[in-house]
Scaffold this motif. Structure first.
Motif, PDB file in Angstrom:
ATOM      1  N   SER A  81      -9.214  -4.377  10.741  1.00  0.00           N
ATOM      2  CA  SER A  81      -8.078  -5.183   9.482  1.00  0.00           C
ATOM      3  C   SER A  81      -7.184  -5.695  10.393  1.00  0.00           C
ATOM      4  O   SER A  81      -6.387  -5.841  11.489  1.00  0.00           O
ATOM      5  N   SER A  94       0.437  -1.242   0.096  1.00  0.00           N
ATOM      6  CA  SER A  94       0.100   0.307   0.144  1.00  0.00           C
ATOM      7  C   SER A  94       0.684   0.855  -0.149  1.00  0.00           C
ATOM      8  O   SER A  94      -0.046   2.811  -0.154  1.00  0.00           O
ATOM      9  N   HIS A 126      -7.791   4.803   8.229  1.00  0.00           N
ATOM     10  CA  HIS A 126      -7.686   3.272   8.594  1.00  0.00           C
ATOM     11  C   HIS A 126      -7.396   3.588  10.362  1.00  0.00           C
ATOM     12  O   HIS A 126      -7.662   3.354  10.660  1.00  0.00           O
ATOM     13  N   SER A 147      -6.556   6.360   1.811  1.00  0.00           N
ATOM     14  CA  SER A 147      -6.914   5.409   2.620  1.00  0.00           C
ATOM     15  C   SER A 147      -6.058   5.121   4.093  1.00  0.00           C
ATOM     16  O   SER A 147      -6.761   4.820   4.747  1.00  0.00           O
ATOM     17  N   HIS A 165      -0.301  -1.791  -6.742  1.00  0.00           N
ATOM     18  CA  HIS A 165      -0.840  -1.326  -5.287  1.00  0.00           C
ATOM     19  C   HIS A 165      -2.335  -1.992  -6.463  1.00  0.00           C
ATOM     20  O   HIS A 165      -3.354  -0.654  -6.614  1.00  0.00           O
ATOM     21  N   PRO A 166      -3.104  -3.461  -5.859  1.00  0.00           N
ATOM     22  CA  PRO A 166      -4.601  -3.480  -5.976  1.00  0.00           C
ATOM     23  C   PRO A 166      -4.821  -2.695  -5.296  1.00  0.00           C
ATOM     24  O   PRO A 166      -4.923  -2.988  -4.063  1.00  0.00           O
ATOM     25  N   ILE A 167      -5.334  -1.626  -5.255  1.00  0.00           N
ATOM     26  CA  ILE A 167      -7.017  -1.423  -4.297  1.00  0.00           C
ATOM     27  C   ILE A 167      -8.208  -1.917  -4.227  1.00  0.00           C
ATOM     28  O   ILE A 167      -8.923  -1.300  -4.812  1.00  0.00           O
ATOM     29  N   MET A 192      -0.225  -5.803   9.023  1.00  0.00           N
ATOM     30  CA  MET A 192       0.229  -5.290   7.448  1.00  0.00           C
ATOM     31  C   MET A 192      -0.138  -3.381   8.010  1.00  0.00           C
ATOM     32  O   MET A 192       0.590  -2.855   7.508  1.00  0.00           O
ATOM     33  N   TRP A 193      -1.203  -3.297   9.130  1.00  0.00           N
ATOM     34  CA  TRP A 193      -1.479  -1.330   8.773  1.00  0.00           C
ATOM     35  C   TRP A 193      -0.186  -0.896   9.646  1.00  0.00           C
ATOM     36  O   TRP A 193       0.340  -0.089   9.607  1.00  0.00           O
ATOM     37  N   GLY A 229      -9.525  -5.195  -1.645  1.00  0.00           N
ATOM     38  CA  GLY A 229      -9.163  -6.244  -0.165  1.00  0.00           C
ATOM     39  C   GLY A 229     -10.368  -5.651   0.662  1.00  0.00           C
ATOM     40  O   GLY A 229     -11.496  -5.239   0.173  1.00  0.00           O
ATOM     41  N   SER A 230     -10.487  -6.626   1.989  1.00  0.00           N
ATOM     42  CA  SER A 230     -11.181  -6.064   2.547  1.00  0.00           C
ATOM     43  C   SER A 230     -10.685  -6.039   4.212  1.00  0.00           C
ATOM     44  O   SER A 230      -9.888  -6.058   4.133  1.00  0.00           O
ATOM     45  N   GLU A 231     -11.790  -6.006   5.172  1.00  0.00           N
ATOM     46  CA  GLU A 231     -11.205  -6.255   6.293  1.00  0.00           C
ATOM     47  C   GLU A 231     -10.372  -7.253   6.841  1.00  0.00           C
ATOM     48  O   GLU A 231      -9.883  -7.825   7.648  1.00  0.00           O
ATOM     49  N   ARG A 283     -15.676  -2.353  11.201  1.00  0.00           N
ATOM     50  CA  ARG A 283     -15.576  -3.555  10.066  1.00  0.00           C
ATOM     51  C   ARG A 283     -13.817  -2.489   9.779  1.00  0.00           C
ATOM     52  O   ARG A 283     -12.877  -3.876   9.704  1.00  0.00           O
TER      53      ARG A 283
HETATM   54  N1  TYR Z   1      -9.296  -2.361   4.086  1.00  0.00           N
HETATM   55  C1  TYR Z   1      -9.594  -1.498   2.511  1.00  0.00           C
HETATM   56  C2  TYR Z   1     -11.241  -1.576   2.838  1.00  0.00           C
HETATM   57  O1  TYR Z   1     -12.165  -2.290   3.635  1.00  0.00           O
HETATM   58  C3  TYR Z   1      -9.451  -2.698   1.475  1.00  0.00           C
HETATM   59  C4  TYR Z   1      -7.700  -2.475   1.198  1.00  0.00           C
HETATM   60  C5  TYR Z   1      -6.611  -2.499   2.045  1.00  0.00           C
HETATM   61  C6  TYR Z   1      -7.123  -1.146   0.097  1.00  0.00           C
HETATM   62  C7  TYR Z   1      -5.705  -1.792   1.608  1.00  0.00           C
HETATM   63  C8  TYR Z   1      -5.861  -1.192  -0.038  1.00  0.00           C
HETATM   64  C9  TYR Z   1      -4.897  -0.999   0.511  1.00  0.00           C
HETATM   65  O2  TYR Z   1      -3.783  -1.149  -0.019  1.00  0.00           O
HETATM   66  O3  TYR Z   1     -11.893  -0.996   1.486  1.00  0.00           O
END
Ligand code: TYR
Length: 295
Positions: free
Chosen positions: A238, A108, A202, A198, A132-134, A242-243, A136-138, A234
């Motif tokens: 995450s 990211s 977060h 993003s 960087h693919p935008i 990673m964060w 994903g999810s929690e 939500r």
């Molecule tokens: N966390 C984001 C979501 O829940 C998804 C995401 C996370 C996308 C990190 C990109 C990224 O770098 O919507």
């Protein structure tokens, strides 16, 4: 470097390797495998449970024993581990012969990766396409791998002056074949935009949920989480590691946007304190109009 493409322009490769079979790495591997873009899809992950599930769920064809075997004669290696771990891995990768291998990542933050490449492993720069693919999810982990995850999502590539054009083309084609919309951007622009859209959200989510949870012993508040707070919880679900890496790696860009947000909150606080309803209305009306641009 692999040049063979199918009629549709999708790459046809012999060996694709994914290092880190989490949500993103697992989804990428599964999509490449399902679409038969490569004869072999190999995974490398140090968690035995992840390895087992990756084979069971047919996310990869095989699990490599070590980094050397994983990368040996690979056409493409995707690094899908937390970004500070990528920095460390680059050193090990630089001792392998990867002249004919395209490397890419899914981190990211792009600045720390490109800085490490430039300073410590310049020999990897030409074949390394920062990505960087935008998406994903929690959710995290290989169990959540979904080959459809990237469809209609943006993937940002941030090649440098040194990046080989053919390598960029290959990474571009493979993401496109997975259904993503690929865009090119500078490293700096990428990191500033992501800090605002993003990373800061977060940080706010983690901070708000922690603050409310700490101050409410019985956690009753979570039972009444509606609308807004549910969205925050939500995101606060995450992956912590990673964060942690993202905030340390993109510190300056996040601090800049955090400072201006704190200033805005301070002004909202004063407006409430002073019963200044028209200022509140002005801010909310402007924000609602700005939100309208998304639709
Ligand atoms: N966390 C984001 C979501 O829940 C998804 C995401 C996370 C996308 C990190 C990109 C990224 O770098 O919507």
């Amino acid at each position: 470097m692999a040049k063979v493409t199918t009629e549709l322009g999708a790459p046809k490769l012999n060996k694709v390797t994914v290092i880190g079979l989490g949500l993103i790495g697992g989804s990428f591997a599964k999509a490449v495998k399902d679409l038969k873009l490569s004869k072999q899809v190999v995974g490398l992950d140090n968690n035995p449970t992840t390895q087992k599930i990756a084979i069971q769920n047919q996310v990869v064809d095989s699990i490599a024993e070590n980094l050397y075997d994983a990368c040996f004669e690979a056409d493409l290696v995707l690094l899908a581990i937390p970004i500070l771990a990528i920095e460390k891995l680059l050193l090990s990768l630089s001792s392998l012969n990867l002249k004919n291998t395209v490397l890419t990542d899914v981190g990211s933050v792009k600045g720390n990766i490109v800085n490490t490449l430039t300073a410590l492993t310049p020999q990897l720069l030409p074949n390394f396409v920062p990505g960087h693919p935008i998406a994903g999810s929690e959710r995290s982990g290989v169990e959540a791998a979904d080959s459809q995850l990237f469809i209609n999502h943006k993937v940002i590539l941030t090649p440098t002056q040194e990046t080989n054009k053919q390598a960029v083309q290959l990474v571009h084609l493979i993401w496109q074949a997975l259904g993503a919309n690929v865009e090119l951007m500078s490293v700096k622009h990428h990191d500033e935009i992501l800090a605002a859209t993003s990373h800061l959200p977060h940080l706010l989510a983690f901070g708000l949920v922690d603050c409310l949870a700490k101050n409410n012993d019985n956690l009753d508040i979570f039972r009444y989480a509606a609308g807004g707070f549910r969205d925050f919880t939500r995101i606060a679900g995450s992956d912590p590691t990673m964060w942690h890496d993202i905030f340390l790696a993109n510190k300056n860009a996040v601090l800049a946007v955090l400072d201006s947000y704190m200033e805005e909150l301070q002004q909202l606080r004063i407006a409430m304190l002073e019963d200044n309803g028209s200022q509140l209305l002005d801010v909310f009306t402007r924000a609602k109009a700005a939100r309208g641009h998304f639709n």
